[in-house]
Scaffold this motif. Structure first.
Motif, mmCIF file in Angstrom:
data_model
loop_
_atom_site.group_PDB
_atom_site.id
_atom_site.type_symbol
_atom_site.label_atom_id
_atom_site.label_comp_id
_atom_site.label_asym_id
_atom_site.label_seq_id
_atom_site.Cartn_x
_atom_site.Cartn_y
_atom_site.Cartn_z
ATOM 1 N N UNK A 70 7.117 -10.593 -40.842
ATOM 2 C CA UNK A 70 6.397 -11.514 -41.724
ATOM 3 C C UNK A 70 7.000 -11.426 -43.121
ATOM 4 N N UNK A 71 7.073 -12.567 -43.788
ATOM 5 C CA UNK A 71 7.658 -12.658 -45.125
ATOM 6 C C UNK A 71 6.554 -12.822 -46.151
ATOM 7 N N UNK A 72 6.712 -12.128 -47.267
ATOM 8 C CA UNK A 72 5.756 -12.283 -48.360
ATOM 9 C C UNK A 72 5.990 -13.636 -49.030
ATOM 10 N N UNK A 73 4.982 -14.140 -49.712
ATOM 11 C CA UNK A 73 5.248 -15.282 -50.589
ATOM 12 C C UNK A 73 6.229 -14.829 -51.672
ATOM 13 N N UNK A 74 6.944 -15.768 -52.249
ATOM 14 C CA UNK A 74 7.925 -15.426 -53.279
ATOM 15 C C UNK A 74 7.261 -14.796 -54.495
ATOM 16 N N UNK A 75 7.923 -13.775 -55.023
ATOM 17 C CA UNK A 75 7.485 -13.106 -56.241
ATOM 18 C C UNK A 75 8.425 -13.563 -57.352
ATOM 19 N N UNK A 76 7.876 -14.163 -58.379
ATOM 20 C CA UNK A 76 8.684 -14.695 -59.469
ATOM 21 C C UNK A 76 9.072 -13.581 -60.434
ATOM 22 N N UNK A 77 10.385 -13.346 -60.589
ATOM 23 C CA UNK A 77 10.888 -12.326 -61.499
ATOM 24 C C UNK A 77 11.164 -12.952 -62.857
ATOM 25 N N UNK A 78 11.875 -14.067 -62.858
ATOM 26 C CA UNK A 78 12.168 -14.818 -64.080
ATOM 27 C C UNK A 78 12.462 -16.263 -63.695
ATOM 28 N N UNK A 79 12.961 -17.062 -64.617
ATOM 29 C CA UNK A 79 13.210 -18.478 -64.337
ATOM 30 C C UNK A 79 14.249 -18.704 -63.248
ATOM 31 N N UNK A 80 15.113 -17.718 -63.013
ATOM 32 C CA UNK A 80 16.213 -17.891 -62.062
ATOM 33 C C UNK A 80 16.101 -17.040 -60.805
ATOM 34 N N UNK A 81 15.188 -16.086 -60.800
ATOM 35 C CA UNK A 81 15.144 -15.130 -59.684
ATOM 36 C C UNK A 81 13.747 -15.041 -59.079
ATOM 37 N N UNK A 82 13.727 -15.133 -57.756
ATOM 38 C CA UNK A 82 12.532 -14.877 -56.977
ATOM 39 C C UNK A 82 12.877 -13.832 -55.930
ATOM 40 N N UNK A 83 11.879 -13.078 -55.524
ATOM 41 C CA UNK A 83 12.053 -12.068 -54.484
ATOM 42 C C UNK A 83 11.035 -12.346 -53.392
ATOM 43 N N UNK A 84 11.505 -12.336 -52.148
ATOM 44 C CA UNK A 84 10.623 -12.396 -50.992
ATOM 45 C C UNK A 84 10.855 -11.113 -50.204
ATOM 46 N N UNK A 85 9.785 -10.513 -49.746
ATOM 47 C CA UNK A 85 9.890 -9.243 -49.027
ATOM 48 C C UNK A 85 9.572 -9.486 -47.561
ATOM 49 N N UNK A 86 10.491 -9.036 -46.720
ATOM 50 C CA UNK A 86 10.347 -9.178 -45.270
ATOM 51 C C UNK A 86 9.915 -7.840 -44.689
ATOM 52 N N UNK A 87 8.869 -7.870 -43.899
ATOM 53 C CA UNK A 87 8.465 -6.654 -43.189
ATOM 54 C C UNK A 87 9.335 -6.549 -41.947
ATOM 55 N N UNK A 88 10.577 -6.138 -42.165
ATOM 56 C CA UNK A 88 11.561 -6.021 -41.095
ATOM 57 C C UNK A 88 11.276 -4.778 -40.271
ATOM 58 N N UNK A 89 11.659 -4.853 -39.015
ATOM 59 C CA UNK A 89 11.456 -3.745 -38.102
ATOM 60 C C UNK A 89 12.799 -3.403 -37.484
ATOM 61 N N UNK A 125 15.962 -11.855 -50.488
ATOM 62 C CA UNK A 125 15.100 -11.427 -49.393
ATOM 63 C C UNK A 125 15.358 -9.943 -49.202
ATOM 64 N N UNK A 126 14.316 -9.158 -49.365
ATOM 65 C CA UNK A 126 14.445 -7.696 -49.345
ATOM 66 C C UNK A 126 13.621 -7.122 -48.195
ATOM 67 N N UNK A 127 14.256 -6.382 -47.298
ATOM 68 C CA UNK A 127 13.455 -5.680 -46.288
ATOM 69 C C UNK A 127 12.527 -4.666 -46.970
ATOM 70 N N UNK A 128 11.296 -4.623 -46.530
ATOM 71 C CA UNK A 128 10.284 -3.767 -47.159
ATOM 72 C C UNK A 128 10.716 -2.302 -47.217
ATOM 73 N N UNK A 129 11.385 -1.827 -46.186
ATOM 74 C CA UNK A 129 11.781 -0.413 -46.161
ATOM 75 C C UNK A 129 12.696 -0.059 -47.333
ATOM 76 N N UNK A 130 13.434 -1.043 -47.873
ATOM 77 C CA UNK A 130 14.297 -0.737 -49.012
ATOM 78 C C UNK A 130 13.490 -0.565 -50.295
#
Length: 174
Positions: free
Chosen positions: A86-105, A28-33
């Protein structure tokens, strides 16, 4: 069951082992990063001390930016940007990794002790009830010394963190 961690985007570019975990992981990655990736890419200031390492990480930063800019992923990110926390739907990087992006404030709740990115990481961890993964010793120390109610792991302890199978209620008992 996949493990989840709150992390800065640049950590994924800096630590290749995070992209090949032994069990499925969602970061889970804050969007600002993600925005920091662009700043790092465009900055003349070195990201890493060794020139070879700096060139390698800059290449990985560009790859990560390209991943987020692919049309399908960009649409998912734009959905997250419609409202704070709000959280993005998961973004599939590979078979083992997904990334979700949080619009953190940024929140004033921890703003006196932590910089805006650190505050967003903490708030995202609290909201999502997942631990923080970082390589910043000072940040970890501030979290621990301030009794912030989040679990934090050093990136060097990543495999250990993956081996733990704890619920958020269990985090407080460690």
């Amino acid at each position: 069951m996949k493990r989840r961690f709150v992390i800065e985007a640049v950590m994924l570019a800096s630590y290749g082992e995070l992209m090949q975990p032994s069990v499925p992981v969602e970061y889970v990655i804050p969007y600002s990063t993600i925005m920091e990736l662009y700043e790092m890419r465009d900055s003349a200031e070195p990201v890493m001390v060794q020139p070879e390492d700096d060139a390698h990480v800059r290449g990985k930063i560009q790859e990560l930016i390209a991943f987020f800019e692919t049309p399908f992923n960009k649409i998912k990110l734009e959905r997250a940007l419609l409202a704070p926390w709000r959280m993005s739907p998961s973004l599939l990087v590979n078979d083992s990794v997904q990334i979700a992006v949080m619009y953190a404030v940024d929140s004033a709740q921890y703003g006196e002790l932590f910089d805006p990115i650190e505050t967003e990481i903490i708030m995202t961890s609290i909201r999502e009830k997942v631990p923080v993964l970082t390589d910043q010793i000072e940040f970890m120390d501030k979290i621990i010394n301030s009794d912030i109610p989040v679990q934090v792991f050093d990136v060097d302890d990543f495999e250990f963190a993956l081996d733990l199978d704890l619920s958020m209620e269990d985090w407080g008992k460690l």
